[in-house]
Design a protein around this motif. Structure first.
Motif, PDB file in Angstrom:
ATOM      1  N   LEU A   1      39.838  41.837  44.661  1.00  0.00           N
ATOM      2  CA  LEU A   1      40.502  40.895  43.512  1.00  0.00           C
ATOM      3  C   LEU A   1      40.521  41.553  42.208  1.00  0.00           C
ATOM      4  O   LEU A   1      42.012  40.576  42.020  1.00  0.00           O
ATOM      5  CB  LEU A   1      38.530  40.774  43.499  1.00  0.00           C
ATOM      6  CG  LEU A   1      38.600  39.226  42.459  1.00  0.00           C
ATOM      7  CD1 LEU A   1      39.275  38.243  42.483  1.00  0.00           C
ATOM      8  CD2 LEU A   1      36.657  39.147  41.771  1.00  0.00           C
ATOM      9  N   GLN A   2      39.905  42.706  41.700  1.00  0.00           N
ATOM     10  CA  GLN A   2      41.124  43.184  40.118  1.00  0.00           C
ATOM     11  C   GLN A   2      42.611  43.697  40.411  1.00  0.00           C
ATOM     12  O   GLN A   2      43.023  43.289  39.483  1.00  0.00           O
ATOM     13  CB  GLN A   2      40.152  44.363  39.784  1.00  0.00           C
ATOM     14  CG  GLN A   2      38.900  43.697  39.227  1.00  0.00           C
ATOM     15  CD  GLN A   2      37.988  43.238  40.196  1.00  0.00           C
ATOM     16  OE1 GLN A   2      37.899  43.831  41.200  1.00  0.00           O
ATOM     17  NE2 GLN A   2      36.954  42.451  39.640  1.00  0.00           N
ATOM     18  N   ALA A   3      42.667  43.484  41.694  1.00  0.00           N
ATOM     19  CA  ALA A   3      43.830  44.393  41.567  1.00  0.00           C
ATOM     20  C   ALA A   3      44.927  42.693  41.387  1.00  0.00           C
ATOM     21  O   ALA A   3      46.253  43.107  41.362  1.00  0.00           O
ATOM     22  CB  ALA A   3      44.666  44.108  43.166  1.00  0.00           C
ATOM     23  N   GLN A   4      44.675  42.475  41.170  1.00  0.00           N
ATOM     24  CA  GLN A   4      45.567  40.955  40.918  1.00  0.00           C
ATOM     25  C   GLN A   4      45.136  40.489  39.579  1.00  0.00           C
ATOM     26  O   GLN A   4      46.533  39.202  38.841  1.00  0.00           O
ATOM     27  CB  GLN A   4      45.087  38.953  41.814  1.00  0.00           C
ATOM     28  CG  GLN A   4      44.681  39.548  43.662  1.00  0.00           C
ATOM     29  CD  GLN A   4      43.833  38.653  44.552  1.00  0.00           C
ATOM     30  OE1 GLN A   4      43.324  37.536  43.103  1.00  0.00           O
ATOM     31  NE2 GLN A   4      43.833  38.960  45.406  1.00  0.00           N
ATOM     32  N   VAL A   5      44.608  40.737  38.625  1.00  0.00           N
ATOM     33  CA  VAL A   5      44.962  41.048  37.357  1.00  0.00           C
ATOM     34  C   VAL A   5      44.760  41.104  36.100  1.00  0.00           C
ATOM     35  O   VAL A   5      44.795  43.001  36.904  1.00  0.00           O
ATOM     36  CB  VAL A   5      43.033  39.399  37.108  1.00  0.00           C
ATOM     37  CG1 VAL A   5      43.431  38.375  37.824  1.00  0.00           C
ATOM     38  CG2 VAL A   5      42.951  40.952  37.196  1.00  0.00           C
ATOM     39  N   HIS A   6      45.548  40.840  35.025  1.00  0.00           N
ATOM     40  CA  HIS A   6      45.926  42.332  33.971  1.00  0.00           C
ATOM     41  C   HIS A   6      45.043  42.571  33.586  1.00  0.00           C
ATOM     42  O   HIS A   6      44.996  43.566  33.151  1.00  0.00           O
ATOM     43  CB  HIS A   6      46.899  41.319  32.543  1.00  0.00           C
ATOM     44  CG  HIS A   6      48.365  40.770  32.763  1.00  0.00           C
ATOM     45  ND1 HIS A   6      48.805  39.487  34.014  1.00  0.00           N
ATOM     46  CD2 HIS A   6      49.298  41.358  33.182  1.00  0.00           C
ATOM     47  CE1 HIS A   6      50.198  39.102  33.872  1.00  0.00           C
ATOM     48  NE2 HIS A   6      49.832  40.330  34.151  1.00  0.00           N
TER      49      HIS A   6
END
Lengths: 141, 134
Positions: free
Chosen positions: A19-24
């Motif tokens: 999940l975290q790969a997609q957000v700043h």
């Protein structure tokens, strides 16, 4: 047969993207979790089912430094630029709190919740079927 | 051609050989033909072709029939093992997706504490005037 294997391998790689790969804000969890005044929580799967959520990731920093707050705020606002829904409060040009729903493919909602003051900085990144109204109903008193 | 006698004559064997190559012989007729080919009358060069074919195929059947059954059995066992292996891997993969961790100042907490923290953090997020410290 080779094409089938290649397709299956590709699907497996795509499914394992976190999940975290997609957000700043993703790097913030790693940066802050090593601090002695920080609390990190990661939950996914069964434990979140009562809340209709699939992933929960939070980082909380007690007595955050100004620089840490500015850094977190800038990354949150970077993600907020593409938000499809928002609720926020700013004072003195600083983000006091922000609730943002990010765009997704329609199957699951993705949210960023941020709240910061001199005592505490809290950043939460969650994913699930629950709507904002349902989340407020679960957690708002 | 009916088998009135157990022993074929040469003309009968020739006719049977033609039917053999047309795939119209029964197993019993093939046995009669085979017996004739092994007799002195069957050593004639006219029967060379049918002799070579009949005994070659007989040898092939003896060697390959059990093996093809073995191969199918091994293939089925391998498929089953692969399915079980993939299933076990998938179970492990999805089991690890039920993650529940929390760390405070680098110290690991229990899953129950992690869930409590999650609850408190979400409540504090939506109710800042009523902080719920864990």
């Amino acid at each position: 047969m080779r094409h089938i294997r290649l397709t299956l391998l590709t699907l497996l790689c795509v499914a394992s993207v976190r999940l975290q790969a997609q957000v700043h804000i993703a790097p913030l969890f790693g940066e802050f979790s090593v601090l002695p005044n920080a609390t990190e929580v990661r939950i996914s799967g069964k434990k979140l089912k009562p809340y209709q959520l699939t992933n929960f990731h939070s980082i909380e920093v007690r007595q955050p430094q100004n620089e840490q707050m500015r850094h977190a705020e800038s990354l949150v606002l970077s993600d907020a630029r593409t938000a499809v829904a928002r609720e926020e409060d700013r004072s003195n040009g600083r983000l006091h709190y922000g609730f943002y729903e990010l765009p997704t493919d329609g199957r699951l909602h993705t949210y960023i919740f941020y709240r910061a003051n001199a005592q505490k900085l809290t950043l939460i990144h969650i994913e699930g079927k629950a709507s904002m109204e349902e989340l407020k109903a679960y957690f708002k008193k | 051609m009916t088998q009135k006698e157990h022993k074929l004559t040469a003309p009968e064997a020739l006719a049977l050989a033609d039917r053999y190559f047309e795939a119209r012989t029964s197993a019993a007729e093939e046995r009669l033909l085979r017996a004739f080919l092994l007799s002195p009358e069957g050593a004639d060069a006219r029967f060379d072709e049918v002799r070579a074919t009949l005994f070659f195929l007989q040898t092939g059947r003896r060697h390959h029939r059990p093996t093809s059954h073995r191969r199918i059995a091994w293939a089925a066992a391998a498929c089953l093992a692969a399915v079980c292996f993939v299933g076990a891997l998938s179970y492990r993969h999805f089991d690890t997706q039920n993650l529940c961790t929390a760390t405070v100042a680098g110290k690991q907490l229990t899953a129950e504490q992690a869930t409590d923290l999650m609850q408190h953090q979400m409540e504090d997020m939506f109710n800042p005037e009523k902080p719920t410290a864990p």
